[in-house]
Scaffold this motif. Structure first.
Motif, PDB file in Angstrom:
ATOM      1  N   GLY A  44      49.690  68.111  46.665  1.00  0.00           N
ATOM      2  CA  GLY A  44      50.208  67.812  47.992  1.00  0.00           C
ATOM      3  C   GLY A  44      50.018  66.371  48.412  1.00  0.00           C
ATOM      4  O   GLY A  44      49.312  65.596  47.769  1.00  0.00           O
ATOM      5  N   PRO A  45      50.658  66.002  49.525  1.00  0.00           N
ATOM      6  CA  PRO A  45      50.616  64.620  50.020  1.00  0.00           C
ATOM      7  C   PRO A  45      49.285  64.277  50.675  1.00  0.00           C
ATOM      8  O   PRO A  45      48.688  65.094  51.372  1.00  0.00           O
ATOM      9  CB  PRO A  45      51.762  64.577  51.037  1.00  0.00           C
ATOM     10  N   ASN A  46      48.849  63.040  50.468  1.00  0.00           N
ATOM     11  CA  ASN A  46      47.652  62.544  51.143  1.00  0.00           C
ATOM     12  C   ASN A  46      48.035  61.976  52.513  1.00  0.00           C
ATOM     13  O   ASN A  46      49.214  61.983  52.897  1.00  0.00           O
ATOM     14  CB  ASN A  46      46.917  61.524  50.261  1.00  0.00           C
ATOM     15  N   LEU A 297      46.196  61.141  43.300  1.00  0.00           N
ATOM     16  CA  LEU A 297      47.025  59.997  43.690  1.00  0.00           C
ATOM     17  C   LEU A 297      48.332  59.877  42.907  1.00  0.00           C
ATOM     18  O   LEU A 297      49.135  59.001  43.205  1.00  0.00           O
ATOM     19  CB  LEU A 297      46.219  58.701  43.526  1.00  0.00           C
ATOM     20  N   GLY A 298      48.566  60.736  41.933  1.00  0.00           N
ATOM     21  CA  GLY A 298      49.764  60.592  41.104  1.00  0.00           C
ATOM     22  C   GLY A 298      51.054  60.685  41.899  1.00  0.00           C
ATOM     23  O   GLY A 298      51.809  59.726  42.021  1.00  0.00           O
ATOM     24  N   MET A 299      51.327  61.853  42.453  1.00  0.00           N
ATOM     25  CA  MET A 299      52.537  62.044  43.244  1.00  0.00           C
ATOM     26  C   MET A 299      52.553  61.116  44.455  1.00  0.00           C
ATOM     27  O   MET A 299      53.598  60.572  44.823  1.00  0.00           O
ATOM     28  CB  MET A 299      52.637  63.494  43.711  1.00  0.00           C
ATOM     29  N   ASN A 300      51.393  60.901  45.060  1.00  0.00           N
ATOM     30  CA  ASN A 300      51.335  60.074  46.256  1.00  0.00           C
ATOM     31  C   ASN A 300      51.697  58.623  45.970  1.00  0.00           C
ATOM     32  O   ASN A 300      52.408  57.988  46.753  1.00  0.00           O
ATOM     33  CB  ASN A 300      49.936  60.172  46.879  1.00  0.00           C
ATOM     34  N   THR A 340      45.038  51.853  41.408  1.00  0.00           N
ATOM     35  CA  THR A 340      45.031  53.307  41.296  1.00  0.00           C
ATOM     36  C   THR A 340      44.413  53.741  39.978  1.00  0.00           C
ATOM     37  O   THR A 340      43.625  54.700  39.932  1.00  0.00           O
ATOM     38  CB  THR A 340      46.461  53.865  41.428  1.00  0.00           C
ATOM     39  N   LEU A 341      44.754  53.068  38.895  1.00  0.00           N
ATOM     40  CA  LEU A 341      44.134  53.399  37.610  1.00  0.00           C
ATOM     41  C   LEU A 341      42.626  53.209  37.671  1.00  0.00           C
ATOM     42  O   LEU A 341      41.859  54.029  37.162  1.00  0.00           O
ATOM     43  CB  LEU A 341      44.726  52.538  36.489  1.00  0.00           C
ATOM     44  N   ASP A 342      42.182  52.150  38.325  1.00  0.00           N
ATOM     45  CA  ASP A 342      40.739  51.887  38.431  1.00  0.00           C
ATOM     46  C   ASP A 342      40.034  52.953  39.268  1.00  0.00           C
ATOM     47  O   ASP A 342      38.990  53.481  38.869  1.00  0.00           O
ATOM     48  CB  ASP A 342      40.498  50.505  39.051  1.00  0.00           C
ATOM     49  N   ILE A 343      40.592  53.276  40.448  1.00  0.00           N
ATOM     50  CA  ILE A 343      39.902  54.195  41.343  1.00  0.00           C
ATOM     51  C   ILE A 343      39.903  55.618  40.788  1.00  0.00           C
ATOM     52  O   ILE A 343      38.911  56.344  40.887  1.00  0.00           O
ATOM     53  CB  ILE A 343      40.515  54.168  42.774  1.00  0.00           C
ATOM     54  N   THR A 370      40.977  57.260  48.761  1.00  0.00           N
ATOM     55  CA  THR A 370      42.051  58.112  48.256  1.00  0.00           C
ATOM     56  C   THR A 370      43.022  58.559  49.338  1.00  0.00           C
ATOM     57  O   THR A 370      44.048  59.172  49.025  1.00  0.00           O
ATOM     58  CB  THR A 370      41.466  59.341  47.531  1.00  0.00           C
ATOM     59  N   THR A 371      42.741  58.266  50.605  1.00  0.00           N
ATOM     60  CA  THR A 371      43.751  58.498  51.640  1.00  0.00           C
ATOM     61  C   THR A 371      44.888  57.484  51.515  1.00  0.00           C
ATOM     62  O   THR A 371      45.978  57.718  52.029  1.00  0.00           O
ATOM     63  CB  THR A 371      43.152  58.378  53.051  1.00  0.00           C
TER      64      THR A 371
END
Length: 508
Positions: A44-46, A297-300, A340-343, A370-371
């Motif tokens: 789902g969405p963040n 975080l992928g879809m987001n 994003t890859l780092d976090i 991650t929000t």
């Protein structure tokens, strides 16, 4: 010739198609599968993606179709040992109305976006597989598996981690596959567990996680460490292997899986494209970056890629901006992918460490980062400060929400309601901005909506001071908000020239 051809009809492609279609851009969206997938996949969405979905006009349906984050119940040796709510104590604030993400199966989110897209007269073209593309001075020619050709001014690959578009472009997808980090997952049906709980069994020899899928009676997301054979090889996922894993870790007599679908073996991939643009072709979503699922975080990231690119393509194809504006897509979003890859890699390590201890679990990934509410583009060539003051919002930052009132009617409204739609927004704080607001509308009223704040009988009233607080301004000043709801420019009250230069110079 269509203006934009989108390849791939997942959340990224659908977000982009909706954004372009509402701006009056001729768009086509193709999908190689013969029917719409029923996969739950992303959970789902963040909060930042919920803001995007509000701007697109679909957030109410998303909220109604999903659920909030659940209590995570952790077990050891089959016994419950801890309940944790990752967002306990949080709540919406005047500047951020969504403090938590929303659990919703991906297929349902896609349905909502497709319905919105259909309202604009655009439908996904199923069973349409891209096999070749060529670029010319004025556009792109896409060849379909059945020999048809589609001509478009621009093409965007939103076709996932195995992107045909990326491969046809020859863009490297550098990174690594963590072979040691393996998971099996799928959608399962079962009864007998509390559906208000995300159940997580962590033992020394493996783990099983079951999260209820909103909108279903007995559907669950199933994730587990894989079963292995006598030689240590991962056993192909099946309903039977899932049942054996559940029996081993849950230890609940009679708890039976009645069905298991969309099963797969997942290995953590951390890869990203080194370019997001090759001529008239762009990459977005998983076609441009893949990473650990830790943090969700992928879809987001894909949804937010699309929202960044949509307004830029629209202004260029309608002639309101120069083609150089499109260079800012890679400039802004590629660093976000690297972050994003780092976090996600960091959160993945944190989870693997946490589950070694009794009571540890997935809640360690629920961090403010991650929000993605704190992500912005201060480094961008589109972020310009003409009125930098200590404590105020900077160009490139996400534009906050704030409750206000319509100055003429007294009716309550919000800045997000003012921002929503395919336009820039110019906020003029104080009566000293009146001339600048007027000049901007006279010249760029087709792409800008201007609102005075606390400056008379028209515009907005910031009667509780939330807007001035969120934007950090006590003096009269101008703030130009981009169509994707980030601050593009700050300027003093008499800064009409700075605003006009910004808009005149987009991509030129």
């Amino acid at each position: 010739m269509t203006s934009v051809l989108i390849v791939g009809a997942g959340p990224t492609g659908l977000t982009l198609a909706c954004d372009l279609a509402r701006r009056g851009v001729a768009v086509r969206i193709i999908e190689k599968t013969p029917e719409f997938p029923r996969s739950s996949r992303a959970k789902g969405p963040n909060p930042r993606s919920l803001e995007v979905l509000e701007d697109l006009g679909v957030v109410d349906e998303v909220m109604a179709s999903g659920s909030g984050p659940l209590v995570m119940r952790k077990y050891r040796g089959g016994q419950p040992i801890a309940d944790t709510h990752p967002h306990q104590g949080s709540g919406p604030t005047p500047d951020a109305p969504y403090d938590q993400g929303r659990l919703i199966p991906q297929w349902r989110l896609e349905e909502i976006l497709r319905d919105r897209l259909t309202g604009y007269g655009v439908s996904v073209e199923l069973g349409t597989e891209l096999t070749r593309l060529t670029q010319e001075d004025t556009g792109v020619v896409a060849t379909i598996a059945d020999g048809r050709r589609i001509e478009a001014r621009y093409l965007v690959g939103c076709d996932g981690g195995h992107s045909a578009v990326r491969k046809l472009l020859g863009v490297p997808f550098a990174g690594r596959t963590a072979e040691e980090q393996v998971m099996v997952c799928g959608d399962v049906e079962l009864d007998g567990l509390d559906r208000g709980i995300w159940h997580q069994w962590f033992d020394e020899d493996g783990a099983v996680m079951l999260c209820p899928i909103p909108g279903t009676r007995s559907g669950w997301w199933f994730q587990a460490g894989p079963e292995r054979d006598d030689e240590g090889r991962v056993v192909e996922p099946s309903r039977e292997s899932f049942q054996r894993l559940l029996d081993r870790h849950a230890r609940i007599p009679g708890l039976r899986l009645t069905d298991a679908t969309l099963m797969s073996t997942y290995r953590v991939n951390e890869r990203m494209a080194d370019r997001y643009r090759v001529g008239r072709v762009f990459l977005a979503g998983d076609a441009a970056h893949v990473h650990s699922v830790a943090g969700g975080l992928g879809m987001n990231t894909g949804i937010q890629d699309a929202f960044n690119l949509g307004w830029k393509l629209a202004l260029v194809v309608t002639g309101r901006a120069g083609p150089g504006l499109l260079d800012s897509y890679e400039e802004e979003r590629l660093p976000v992918a690297a972050w994003t890859l780092d976090i996600t890699s960091d959160r993945q390590r944190a989870v693997l460490e946490a589950i070694k201890e009794p009571g540890g679990g997935l809640d360690v990934v629920a961090t403010p980062e991650t929000t993605t509410l704190g992500l912005g583009y201060r480094w961008s060539s589109l972020s310009r400060e003409r009125d930098a003051r200590d404590g105020r919002l900077r160009a490139g930052d996400r534009a906050p929400d704030a409750p206000c009132r319509d100055a003429a009617t007294g009716a309550p409204t919000r800045l997000f309601e003012v921002f929503a739609g395919p336009h820039f927004t110019l906020l003029g704080f104080g009566p000293g901005t009146a001339a600048a607001l007027r000049e901007t509308v006279e010249k760029h009223g087709d792409v800008v909506r201007a609102y005075s704040v606390d400056a008379g009988p028209e515009g907005l009233l910031d009667d509780r001071g939330h807007a001035r607080s969120a934007y950090g301004t006590t003096e009269d000043s101008l703030v130009l908000i981009r169509p994707d709801d980030y601050v593009g420019l700050t300027a003093p009250a008499d800064g009409a020239r700075a605003v006009l230069d910004y808009l005149d110079g987009l991509g030129r």
